[in-house]
Design an enzyme around this catalytic site. Structure first.
Site, PDB file in Angstrom:
ATOM      1  N   SER A 138       0.877  -1.183   0.000  1.00  0.00           N
ATOM      2  CA  SER A 138       0.000   0.000   0.000  1.00  0.00           C
ATOM      3  C   SER A 138       0.906   1.223   0.000  1.00  0.00           C
ATOM      4  CB  SER A 138      -0.832   0.000   1.290  1.00  0.00           C
ATOM      5  OG  SER A 138      -1.448   1.255   1.496  1.00  0.00           O
ATOM      6  N   TYR A 151      -1.634  -1.422  10.981  1.00  0.00           N
ATOM      7  CA  TYR A 151      -1.828  -1.637   9.532  1.00  0.00           C
ATOM      8  C   TYR A 151      -0.676  -1.025   8.737  1.00  0.00           C
ATOM      9  CZ  TYR A 151      -3.688  -1.442   4.811  1.00  0.00           C
ATOM     10  OH  TYR A 151      -3.839  -1.584   3.447  1.00  0.00           O
TER      11      TYR A 151
END
Ligand SMILES: NC(=O)c1ccc[n+]([C@@H]2O[C@H](COP(=O)([O-])OP(=O)(O)OC[C@H]3O[C@@H](n4cnc5c(N)ncnc54)[C@H](OP(=O)(O)O)[C@@H]3O)[C@@H](O)[C@H]2O)c1
Length: 256
Positions: A138, A151
């Site tokens: 990401s 995360y």
């Protein structure tokens, strides 16, 4: 053994689109996620287009024995991976000391542990078929993320690990790519409980486009693929912004 492309998290979002893209390029597939009905519906859809019907395996990849179960299942079906696509993952929004501890550790089990084990578990067959590994990271991998601390850290691991593997495995003819999407509207937002800031929607890219970018980057042997020009510029600019300021901008606990 018949070569297959293994795709995790294929029951929704980016993983479903990755399955469609790999199938369209003629890859035989094994689809993995927990929701078997969704995987079967996608397998039927792909078969209806005249492609071989993907094999389906309903499995919780947070389980410690998940990769052993998966390897045994493939071997029983006479299959071995030529490509491994580690896409399954989720986030959780909120302060790390307030969020459920076990859920956060489960996130590490999925986003980091299972991804690592799957990346290392089939290296001989990946080398035999001159295939590769696509790890979905990401743009969160490029900075710390207060409000989604575990995360962001898990994606930093995915990026760092994949870049190192890219170098280590190039000698064996195995491609390794880290795919770094920005905002993609999927079930991810609801699962993580996040509220998207308006600016994030500006950079939104459809899951199908992200899947194409990932496929092309992997086949070209690219080390890192940041999806979309806006995200590429955002990542480049991050190098010029002091971390103290970046942390305040990213902090999304305010919006919870
Ligand atoms: N959407 C975004 O904005 C965005 C941005 C950057 C990176 N990413 C990354 O892209 C990847 C795909 O996310 P997405 O946006 O497509 O999310 P999504 O729509 O929520 O899909 C997540 C997939 O992972 C599977 N999964 C979740 N937990 C699992 C478990 N314990 N075992 C096996 N499979 C599991 C889900 O299937 P089941 O529920 O059926 O198990 C689903 O197929 C993730 O790694 C995510 O971090 C997403």
């Amino acid at each position: 053994m018949t070569p297959v492309t293994l795709i995790t998290g294929a029951s929704a979002g980016i993983g479903g689109e990755l399955a469609r893209v790999f199938a369209a390029h003629g890859h035989a597939l094994v689809l993995v996620a927990r929701r078997e009905d969704r995987l079967n519906a996608l397998a039927d859809e792909i078969a209806a287009l005249g492609r071989p019907r993907p094999a389906v395996l309903a499995l919780d990849l947070e389980r410690r024995d998940a990769v052993a179960v998966l390897a045994a299942d493939l071997s029983a079906r006479g299959l071995e991976p030529d490509f491994v696509i580690n896409n399954a993952g989720f986030g959780l929004s909120g302060a790390a000391d307030v969020l459920d501890r076990n859920e956060q550790l489960g996130m590490i089990d999925l986003n980091v542990r299972a991804l690592t084990e799957l990346s290392l578990g089939f290296v001989d067959s990946l080398a035999r078929h001159r295939g590769g590994i696509l790890n979905v990271a990401s743009i969160a991998a490029f900075l710390p993320g207060p409000g989604m601390a575990v995360y962001y850290a898990s994606k930093a691991f995915v990026l760092s690990f994949s870049e190192a593997l890219h170098q280590e495995m190039s000698g064996r003819g195995i491609r390794v790519t880290a795919l770094c999407p920005g905002t993609v509207l999927t079930e991810f937002q609801a699962r993580s409980g996040m509220e998207l800031p308006g600016i994030a929607k500006l950079f939104e890219i459809p899951a199908a486009r992200v899947a194409e970018i990932g496929y092309d980057a992997l086949m070209r042997g690219q080390r890192v693929a940041i999806a979309g020009l806006g995200n590429k510029i955002a990542v480049a600019l991050m190098h010029f912004v002091p971390n103290a300021l970046l942390l305040r901008v990213v902090d999304n606990r305010k919006r919870n």
